[in-house]
Design a protein around this motif. Structure first.
Motif, PDB file in Angstrom:
ATOM      1  N   ASN A 199       0.413  -1.213  -0.143  1.00 27.15           N
ATOM      2  CA  ASN A 199       0.339  -0.259  -0.011  1.00 27.15           C
ATOM      3  C   ASN A 199       0.938   0.980   0.201  1.00 27.15           C
ATOM      4  OD1 ASN A 199      -2.959  -0.597  -0.359  1.00 27.15           O
ATOM      5  ND2 ASN A 199      -2.674  -1.988   1.711  1.00 27.15           N
ATOM      6  N   PRO A 217      -5.620   2.020  -1.933  1.00 27.48           N
ATOM      7  CA  PRO A 217      -6.110   1.035  -1.487  1.00 27.48           C
ATOM      8  C   PRO A 217      -7.712   0.807  -1.273  1.00 27.48           C
ATOM      9  CG  PRO A 217      -4.692   2.967  -0.482  1.00 27.48           C
ATOM     10  CD  PRO A 217      -5.410   3.219  -2.077  1.00 27.48           C
ATOM     11  N   ARG A 218      -8.374  -0.737  -1.000  1.00 29.06           N
ATOM     12  CA  ARG A 218      -9.129  -1.651  -1.662  1.00 29.06           C
ATOM     13  C   ARG A 218      -9.733  -2.242  -0.405  1.00 29.06           C
ATOM     14  NH1 ARG A 218     -10.303  -4.631  -6.790  1.00 29.06           N
ATOM     15  NH2 ARG A 218      -9.826  -1.910  -7.896  1.00 29.06           N
ATOM     16  N   LYS A 219     -10.179  -1.747   0.769  1.00 26.56           N
ATOM     17  CA  LYS A 219     -10.812  -2.190   1.970  1.00 26.56           C
ATOM     18  C   LYS A 219     -11.662  -3.714   1.254  1.00 26.56           C
ATOM     19  CE  LYS A 219     -13.183  -0.515   5.433  1.00 26.56           C
ATOM     20  NZ  LYS A 219     -13.520   0.837   6.078  1.00 26.56           N
ATOM     21  N   GLN A 221     -13.787  -6.284   4.084  1.00 24.54           N
ATOM     22  CA  GLN A 221     -14.076  -6.401   5.532  1.00 24.54           C
ATOM     23  C   GLN A 221     -14.829  -7.912   5.971  1.00 24.54           C
ATOM     24  OE1 GLN A 221     -16.489  -3.547   7.939  1.00 24.54           O
ATOM     25  NE2 GLN A 221     -16.135  -2.223   6.050  1.00 24.54           N
ATOM     26  N   GLU A 265     -14.127  -2.086  -1.133  1.00 23.30           N
ATOM     27  CA  GLU A 265     -14.190  -0.718  -0.628  1.00 23.30           C
ATOM     28  C   GLU A 265     -12.813   0.384  -1.190  1.00 23.30           C
ATOM     29  OE1 GLU A 265     -15.845  -0.013   3.356  1.00 23.30           O
ATOM     30  OE2 GLU A 265     -16.127  -2.521   3.404  1.00 23.30           O
ATOM     31  N   GLU A 266     -12.889   0.888  -2.220  1.00 22.93           N
ATOM     32  CA  GLU A 266     -12.062   1.844  -2.182  1.00 22.93           C
ATOM     33  C   GLU A 266     -11.686   3.164  -1.320  1.00 22.93           C
ATOM     34  OE1 GLU A 266     -10.954   3.384  -5.893  1.00 22.93           O
ATOM     35  OE2 GLU A 266     -10.344   1.110  -6.922  1.00 22.93           O
ATOM     36  N   GLN A 267     -10.303   4.068  -0.671  1.00 20.70           N
ATOM     37  CA  GLN A 267     -10.405   4.239   0.637  1.00 20.70           C
ATOM     38  C   GLN A 267      -9.874   5.335  -0.363  1.00 20.70           C
ATOM     39  OE1 GLN A 267     -10.914   2.122   4.005  1.00 20.70           O
ATOM     40  NE2 GLN A 267      -8.492   2.410   4.420  1.00 20.70           N
ATOM     41  N   ALA A 273      -7.923   0.482   8.174  1.00 20.44           N
ATOM     42  CA  ALA A 273      -9.097  -0.644   8.066  1.00 20.44           C
ATOM     43  C   ALA A 273      -9.838  -0.578   9.119  1.00 20.44           C
ATOM     44  CB  ALA A 273      -8.188  -1.803   7.513  1.00 20.44           C
ATOM     45  N   THR A 274     -11.120   0.079   8.498  1.00 17.50           N
ATOM     46  CA  THR A 274     -11.917   0.454   9.919  1.00 17.50           C
ATOM     47  C   THR A 274     -13.233  -1.159   9.190  1.00 17.50           C
ATOM     48  OG1 THR A 274     -13.678   1.840   8.794  1.00 17.50           O
ATOM     49  CG2 THR A 274     -11.679   2.545  10.561  1.00 17.50           C
ATOM     50  N   ALA A 304     -11.034  -6.605   8.890  1.00 16.79           N
ATOM     51  CA  ALA A 304     -10.725  -5.945   7.497  1.00 16.79           C
ATOM     52  C   ALA A 304      -9.273  -5.591   7.439  1.00 16.79           C
ATOM     53  CB  ALA A 304     -11.845  -3.719   7.391  1.00 16.79           C
ATOM     54  N   LEU A 306      -5.942  -4.105   3.830  1.00 17.94           N
ATOM     55  CA  LEU A 306      -6.932  -3.302   2.629  1.00 17.94           C
ATOM     56  C   LEU A 306      -5.572  -3.798   1.711  1.00 17.94           C
ATOM     57  CD1 LEU A 306      -5.729  -0.054   4.220  1.00 17.94           C
ATOM     58  CD2 LEU A 306      -8.360  -1.012   3.632  1.00 17.94           C
TER      59      LEU A 306
END
Length: 451
Positions: A199, A217-219, A221, A265-267, A273-274, A304, A306
């Motif tokens: 990352n 970064p793609r999260k 969960q 989810e992209e962030q 990573a929540t 979660a 990333l």
């Protein structure tokens, strides 16, 4: 050689080049390995059946799959032969199954075959009754996502490699054909540098050039269900993938639980990573939709991770001969499987651009302790030591061993990944203090926390 990044790919690359006869060092920014993208994934050994045919990812995942199977016994790594079923629940998904079959065959996965509803229910009696069909992929399997890279790193150390922790790379320059990397642990000199920074990959890449890839970064969960849910799924249950994600998977874990996830989810945040209640509930709802009996099963944990995605779908691997640099980026969820294949590919790039390797004639092998539930563990031995973590049945001897040796745990997270302590039903409620008391003499900062 200097390898930047102590995730699964970095560990595999270090091993490959050390066994290939190079003097090599791994530079990791955190107190322990596997502290970034590699600490949180689904722990599946993929065949690459659903990769884009002809892509670099497809080739290296298939090669990594074969290489893991070839060496896992010598390193005492688990391999749970579950197979996988891609399950169709709607008419549109059912219509997509022939394309999935065609892609599997194009990727060399010749044992994939269609399954009708009756055969799927025979294999998976707890699945909801309204499924329409599926594709069986026998070669998909469950492994331990942490023991494997730690075993690669340990074998590299045993054969002359080095690992620097707390060694974040923050710059570098090349003079007279030699790189001097500026790290938090001091300068590191190398003739060739490999960027496996995950990352942080595009940030590290800026040392050598304006990065052609952008880390996005793609999260993902995940929900971990209790061990009582383990037998509700015998195979890895895969959805029909969409354009943006492979979808929600149900799979056993090597530790005897059942996993549901991930999201996609992209962030922008590269480190945090929540977990979010609404999306965790979405995962549970999807799981219950596929296996209704999951509604009665308690959740043990959520987590979660990333994945270091880029703007490109394929792996971004490139040798820069003039700069004596190799870039490795965009290694997403298939990195655990692809790591050994990626490492072999880099060895070929090195031979092409920087000179051939000279393999060690008789390398040392370093089997790691077994953490998998399906195989005998230390607590089951007649003369076993005191059990510290009752949920995961982790003994004092295992904790003490993980704090010693050539690659001791560098923090509590690393201790968890080496032993399973504090990872069970109580999530450390009952054992954390005992674990910290044992670890305090070797992990700085715990003494103050215990005071």
């Amino acid at each position: 050689m200097a390898v930047i990044g102590g995730g699964v790919v970095g560990c595999a690359v270090l091993r490959e080049f050390v066994l290939g006869g190079l003097t090599a060092v791994l530079l990791e920014s955190s107190p322990d390995l596997l502290s970034g993208a590699s600490k949180a994934n689904s722990a599946l050994l993929h065949t690459g059946f659903d990769a884009v045919p002809g892509s670099l990812e497809a080739r290296l995942v298939a090669d990594g799959h074969a290489r893991y199977r070839a060496i896992h016994q010598r390193l005492n790594l688990p391999l749970l032969e579950t197979g996988a079923i891609v399950v169709a629940w709607t008419e549109a998904e059912q219509n997509a199954l022939p394309e999935i079959m065609a892609k599997a065959l194009a990727n060399g996965v010749a044992d994939a075959r269609p399954l009708g509803p009756a055969e799927i229910r025979q294999r998976e009696p707890f699945l909801a009754a309204d499924l329409l069909g599926g594709v069986l992929v026998p070669g998909e399997a469950v492994i331990d996502a942490w023991s494997a890279p730690l075993a690669y790193a340990l074998q590299a150390l045993a054969n002359g490699g080095a690992i620097w922790r707390n060694a974040r790379v923050c710059g570098g320059r090349r003079e007279h054909g030699v790189w001097t990397l500026t790290t938090a642990a001091g300068p590191a000199r190398a003739r060739v540098v490999v960027n496996c920074a995950g990352n942080q990959g595009d940030i590290v890449e800026a040392i050598v050039r304006p990065s052609p890839f952008e880390i996005r970064p793609r999260k993902g969960q995940f929900v971990v269900l209790d061990k009582t849910a383990h037998d509700l799924a015998r195979s890895i249950l895969l959805p029909v993938p969409s354009e943006g994600t492979k979808g929600v998977v149900i799979a056993r874990t090597a530790y005897g639980n059942l996993l549901v996830g991930p999201t996609a989810e992209e962030q922008q945040d590269r480190e945090m990573a929540t977990v979010e209640p609404a999306l965790l509930q979405f995962l549970l709802d999807r799981g219950v939709r596929m296996i209704p009996a999951l509604a009665r099963e308690p959740v043990t944990a959520t987590y979660a991770g990333l994945r270091p995605a880029t703007q490109f779908k394929d792996y971004q691997i490139e040798a820069l001969p003039a700069e004596r640099w190799i870039s490795v980026a965009g290694i997403r969820s298939t990195g655990l499987t692809g790591a050994l294949g990626i490492a072999a590919h880099l060895a070929a790039l090195h031979a092409e651009h920087f000179g051939p390797l000279s393999a060690i004639a008789d390398p040392l092998w370093t089997p790691v302790p077994n953490l998998a539930e399906a195989r005998p563990r230390l607590w089951q031995q007649p003369a076993r030591d005191e059990i510290i973590c009752q949920c995961e049945m982790v003994t004092r001897a295992e904790i003490e061993a993980a704090l010693q040796g050539p690659l001791p745990a560098g923090d509590l997270g690393g201790l968890k990944r080496r032993t399973r302590c504090m990872m069970g039903r109580c999530q450390g409620f009952y054992c954390t203090r005992r674990v910290m008391e044992i670890a305090a003499p070797r992990l700085p900062g715990l003494v103050e926390m215990l005071a």
